[in-house]
Design a protein around this motif. Structure first.
Motif, PDB file in Angstrom:
ATOM      1  N   ALA A   1      31.593  24.095  44.372  1.00 26.78           N
ATOM      2  CA  ALA A   1      30.679  24.636  43.461  1.00 26.78           C
ATOM      3  C   ALA A   1      29.469  25.214  44.551  1.00 26.78           C
ATOM      4  CB  ALA A   1      30.120  23.962  42.624  1.00 26.78           C
ATOM      5  N   GLU A   2      29.258  24.897  45.718  1.00 29.95           N
ATOM      6  CA  GLU A   2      28.171  25.228  46.457  1.00 29.95           C
ATOM      7  C   GLU A   2      28.386  25.985  47.884  1.00 29.95           C
ATOM      8  OE1 GLU A   2      25.038  22.003  44.624  1.00 29.95           O
ATOM      9  OE2 GLU A   2      26.147  21.363  46.265  1.00 29.95           O
ATOM     10  N   ILE A   3      29.475  26.221  48.274  1.00 29.41           N
ATOM     11  CA  ILE A   3      29.903  26.743  49.472  1.00 29.41           C
ATOM     12  C   ILE A   3      30.796  28.125  49.237  1.00 29.41           C
ATOM     13  CG2 ILE A   3      31.173  26.633  51.582  1.00 29.41           C
ATOM     14  CD1 ILE A   3      30.573  23.709  51.482  1.00 29.41           C
ATOM     15  N   THR A   4      30.171  29.185  49.686  1.00 27.28           N
ATOM     16  CA  THR A   4      30.865  30.502  49.699  1.00 27.28           C
ATOM     17  C   THR A   4      31.288  31.083  50.970  1.00 27.28           C
ATOM     18  OG1 THR A   4      29.600  30.964  47.646  1.00 27.28           O
ATOM     19  CG2 THR A   4      30.812  32.850  48.563  1.00 27.28           C
TER      20      THR A   4
ATOM     21  N   GLY B   1      16.808  24.074  54.438  1.00 24.13           N
ATOM     22  CA  GLY B   1      17.495  23.444  53.251  1.00 24.13           C
ATOM     23  C   GLY B   1      17.640  22.010  53.191  1.00 24.13           C
ATOM     24  N   ALA B   2      17.359  21.336  54.273  1.00 26.27           N
ATOM     25  CA  ALA B   2      17.378  19.877  54.484  1.00 26.27           C
ATOM     26  C   ALA B   2      16.167  19.217  54.219  1.00 26.27           C
ATOM     27  CB  ALA B   2      17.929  19.497  55.855  1.00 26.27           C
ATOM     28  N   LEU B   3      14.955  20.081  54.100  1.00 24.81           N
ATOM     29  CA  LEU B   3      13.633  19.333  53.684  1.00 24.81           C
ATOM     30  C   LEU B   3      13.533  18.976  52.196  1.00 24.81           C
ATOM     31  CD1 LEU B   3      11.495  21.719  55.910  1.00 24.81           C
ATOM     32  CD2 LEU B   3      12.776  19.645  56.646  1.00 24.81           C
TER      33      LEU B   3
ATOM     34  N   LEU C   1      25.435  28.546  51.807  1.00 22.39           N
ATOM     35  CA  LEU C   1      25.376  27.368  51.262  1.00 22.39           C
ATOM     36  C   LEU C   1      24.269  27.240  50.260  1.00 22.39           C
ATOM     37  CD1 LEU C   1      25.576  25.448  54.560  1.00 22.39           C
ATOM     38  CD2 LEU C   1      27.479  25.879  53.154  1.00 22.39           C
ATOM     39  N   ALA C   2      24.733  26.973  49.111  1.00 22.85           N
ATOM     40  CA  ALA C   2      23.435  26.909  48.162  1.00 22.85           C
ATOM     41  C   ALA C   2      23.629  26.072  46.982  1.00 22.85           C
ATOM     42  CB  ALA C   2      23.048  28.426  47.660  1.00 22.85           C
ATOM     43  N   GLY C   3      22.605  25.832  46.095  1.00 25.77           N
ATOM     44  CA  GLY C   3      22.884  24.872  44.916  1.00 25.77           C
ATOM     45  C   GLY C   3      23.575  25.558  44.003  1.00 25.77           C
ATOM     46  N   LYS C   4      24.181  24.950  43.056  1.00 29.20           N
ATOM     47  CA  LYS C   4      25.183  25.639  41.927  1.00 29.20           C
ATOM     48  C   LYS C   4      24.624  26.839  41.354  1.00 29.20           C
ATOM     49  CE  LYS C   4      27.510  21.352  40.296  1.00 29.20           C
ATOM     50  NZ  LYS C   4      27.082  20.385  41.308  1.00 29.20           N
ATOM     51  N   GLU C   5      23.527  26.804  41.096  1.00 34.09           N
ATOM     52  CA  GLU C   5      23.056  28.113  40.227  1.00 34.09           C
ATOM     53  C   GLU C   5      23.195  29.267  40.970  1.00 34.09           C
ATOM     54  OE1 GLU C   5      21.430  25.045  40.334  1.00 34.09           O
ATOM     55  OE2 GLU C   5      21.397  24.325  38.160  1.00 34.09           O
ATOM     56  N   ILE C   6      22.540  29.111  42.089  1.00 33.98           N
ATOM     57  CA  ILE C   6      22.465  30.529  42.864  1.00 33.98           C
ATOM     58  C   ILE C   6      23.868  30.544  43.363  1.00 33.98           C
ATOM     59  CG2 ILE C   6      21.851  31.210  45.471  1.00 33.98           C
ATOM     60  CD1 ILE C   6      19.229  29.533  44.913  1.00 33.98           C
ATOM     61  N   THR C   7      24.626  29.432  43.814  1.00 34.17           N
ATOM     62  CA  THR C   7      26.185  29.947  44.282  1.00 34.17           C
ATOM     63  C   THR C   7      26.879  30.659  43.167  1.00 34.17           C
ATOM     64  OG1 THR C   7      26.150  28.094  45.896  1.00 34.17           O
ATOM     65  CG2 THR C   7      28.291  29.025  45.204  1.00 34.17           C
TER      66      THR C   7
ATOM     67  N   ILE D   1      22.594  30.340  55.654  1.00 34.57           N
ATOM     68  CA  ILE D   1      23.632  31.324  55.982  1.00 34.57           C
ATOM     69  C   ILE D   1      24.005  30.692  57.418  1.00 34.57           C
ATOM     70  CG2 ILE D   1      24.119  33.779  56.646  1.00 34.57           C
ATOM     71  CD1 ILE D   1      22.376  34.363  54.377  1.00 34.57           C
ATOM     72  N   GLY D   2      25.311  30.715  57.547  1.00 42.05           N
ATOM     73  CA  GLY D   2      26.107  30.335  58.808  1.00 42.05           C
ATOM     74  C   GLY D   2      27.139  31.371  59.006  1.00 42.05           C
ATOM     75  N   SER D   3      27.746  31.154  60.530  1.00 39.88           N
ATOM     76  CA  SER D   3      28.962  31.802  60.653  1.00 39.88           C
ATOM     77  C   SER D   3      29.623  31.445  61.806  1.00 39.88           C
ATOM     78  CB  SER D   3      28.482  33.302  61.315  1.00 39.88           C
ATOM     79  OG  SER D   3      29.447  33.911  61.875  1.00 39.88           O
ATOM     80  N   PHE D   4      31.051  31.573  61.951  1.00 39.37           N
ATOM     81  CA  PHE D   4      31.670  31.487  63.195  1.00 39.37           C
ATOM     82  C   PHE D   4      31.611  32.169  64.408  1.00 39.37           C
ATOM     83  CE2 PHE D   4      33.190  29.208  59.427  1.00 39.37           C
ATOM     84  CZ  PHE D   4      33.706  28.053  59.948  1.00 39.37           C
ATOM     85  N   SER D   5      31.093  33.458  64.069  1.00 41.52           N
ATOM     86  CA  SER D   5      30.709  34.401  64.918  1.00 41.52           C
ATOM     87  C   SER D   5      30.276  34.008  66.558  1.00 41.52           C
ATOM     88  CB  SER D   5      29.985  35.617  64.445  1.00 41.52           C
ATOM     89  OG  SER D   5      30.560  36.203  63.371  1.00 41.52           O
ATOM     90  N   LYS D   6      29.303  33.342  66.361  1.00 39.45           N
ATOM     91  CA  LYS D   6      28.357  33.202  67.639  1.00 39.45           C
ATOM     92  C   LYS D   6      28.822  31.658  68.252  1.00 39.45           C
ATOM     93  CE  LYS D   6      25.848  36.754  66.415  1.00 39.45           C
ATOM     94  NZ  LYS D   6      25.984  38.015  66.979  1.00 39.45           N
TER      95      LYS D   6
END
Ligand code: GLN
Length: 402
Positions: free
Chosen positions: A108-111, A234-236, A264-270, A246-251
């Motif tokens: 529910a929290e990863i797209t 987001g870890a604070l 990566l975001a909480g359920k509501e935003i996701t 936001i992350g990526s495999f690109s770099k």
């Protein structure tokens, strides 16, 4: 002359597309094409060394190539689940927990998105209503300007000082009732600044106090120098549900053309973000998503080696730029050097054109990282083979004798 269709006033037959465009503006009129990507085209045209667009000219890890071929051969060639293949979301959840210290439910929290570019656009479309304000620290990665235009956001720029420090009072006063989000990018493109935990805690407090979402682009999270550590806002405390990371495999894995990133975001935003993502792209390339699981299984030594390699490249380009008379600092992270060119007596665009045409080196004019200003800056990437950088430095040195 052809007779008019019955019922069509004959004057409408004179309609032209020029009239259409002059009376029907589009949001695409509000921004120009990417200067970074344009410099790549110019670089190809002049057969120059492309130190403009940030992508490697060396191969990605062999494990990834093998995994991609295997995925195609094993028939992972139809759509993955729209928000990302299950095994990739699970592997991401484990990796992010270990490296970033954040816990996300893969259901529910990863797209998974088409690169961080889509992740940023989908994030903004998911949370912005036209007229909402978005805070953008300046200089900024070029895409954020058009992203704001497309989503209808009104960007409010806060300037980083010359030493890229934060003026706390200026940042505080940028927040108001209309502010919905702040866009962060650490390690930063183009400056190389790595935001410290203290700075991020200050920004997190502002987000919480003003009920604002942090959208944080952390695509260079593994490319830091001199012992610096990456911190995810987001870890604070209190930030899990109000941050989109936001992350990526690109770099990290040198596969910029694969177009696999994530949000990566909480359920509501996701839930909102996934709807936007679904209708924008349906999904990222399925076989490459499978190959990205193999990337996440690379050993820890891979990341240490990546940072060490880029550290060496950073020094090669830095020395070359200094020798050629550029004024610059070593970046703290990412793979760009943001130089000052005031001493050369040309504007950023003039100098970029001169460099690509006469010296055979493409760089990005600084003004593409500012809404106003940046004409005394030029950005170079060092995400290239050592031999490419050495040749680029040789060409740069010839500037001294012209
Ligand atoms: N992030 C890279 C840069 O700044 C390339 C981005 C892109 O063109 N998609 O050059």
């Amino acid at each position: 002359m052809k007779p008019a269709t019955p019922g069509t006033p004959s004057s409408s037959r004179n309609n032209t597309m020029a009239q259409f465009f002059s009376t029907h503006p589009s949001r695409a009129d509000n921004f120009s094409e990417s200067v970074i990507r344009e410099m790549t085209r110019l670089s190809l045209k002049h057969n120059a060394i492309n130190l403009a667009q940030g992508f490697p000219d060396f191969p990605c890890p062999a494990e990834l190539k093998a995994a991609a071929c295997e995925a195609v051969n094993e028939d992972y060639n139809q759509y993955a689940i729209t928000w990302g293949a299950q095994d990739l979301r699970e592997a991401l959840a484990a990796r992010v927990k270990q490296f970033n210290g954040m816990t996300f439910d893969p259901q529910a929290e990863i797209t998974v998105t088409c690169g961080s570019t889509e992740a940023m656009m989908a994030s903004m479309l998911a949370i912005i209503q036209p007229g909402d304000e978005v805070i953008v620290p300046e200089p900024f990665y070029e895409n954020y300007g058009p992203d704001a235009q497309i989503s209808g956001a009104v960007p409010r720029y806060v300037h980083l000082a010359d030493d890229f420090s934060i003026d706390e009072e200026a940042w505080k006063s940028a927040f108001n009732k209309k502010t919905r989000a702040i866009i962060l990018n650490t390690p930063n493109n183009p400056t190389g600044k790595v935001f410290s935990k203290k700075e991020l805690a200050f920004i997190a407090d502002l987000c919480i106090d003003n009920n604002v979402i942090a959208i944080t682009d952390e695509i260079y999270e593994h490319i830091l120098y001199d012992g610096r550590k990456h911190v995810s806002i987001g870890a604070l405390d209190g930030m899990h549900d109000r941050t989109i990371t936001i992350g990526s495999f690109s770099k990290t894995y040198s596969v910029t053309g694969w177009r696999v990133g994530y949000a990566l975001a909480g359920k509501e935003i996701t839930a909102r973000l996934r709807k936007i993502h679904d209708f924008l792209t349906v999904g990222a390339p399925a076989p490459l998503q499978h190959a990205c699981v193999a990337a996440l299984h690379l050993p820890e030594s891979y990341y240490r080696e990546l940072a060490r390699e880029y550290d060496r490249k950073r020094h090669i380009l830095f020395d070359g730029l200094k020798n050629a008379g550029f004024s610059c600092e070593l970046p703290e992270g990412a793979y760009y050097i943001f130089t000052d060119i005031a001493g050369f007596g040309m504007s950023d665009t003039e100098f970029a054109r001169y460099l690509v045409e006469k010296a055979g080196i493409a760089a990005v004019p600084g003004s593409s990282f500012y809404h106003e200003g940046g004409e005394t800056k030029l950005r170079f990437t060092f995400s290239k083979k050592d031999e490419t950088l050495v040749e680029a430095c040789r060409r740069l040195e010839t500037l001294n004798s012209r």
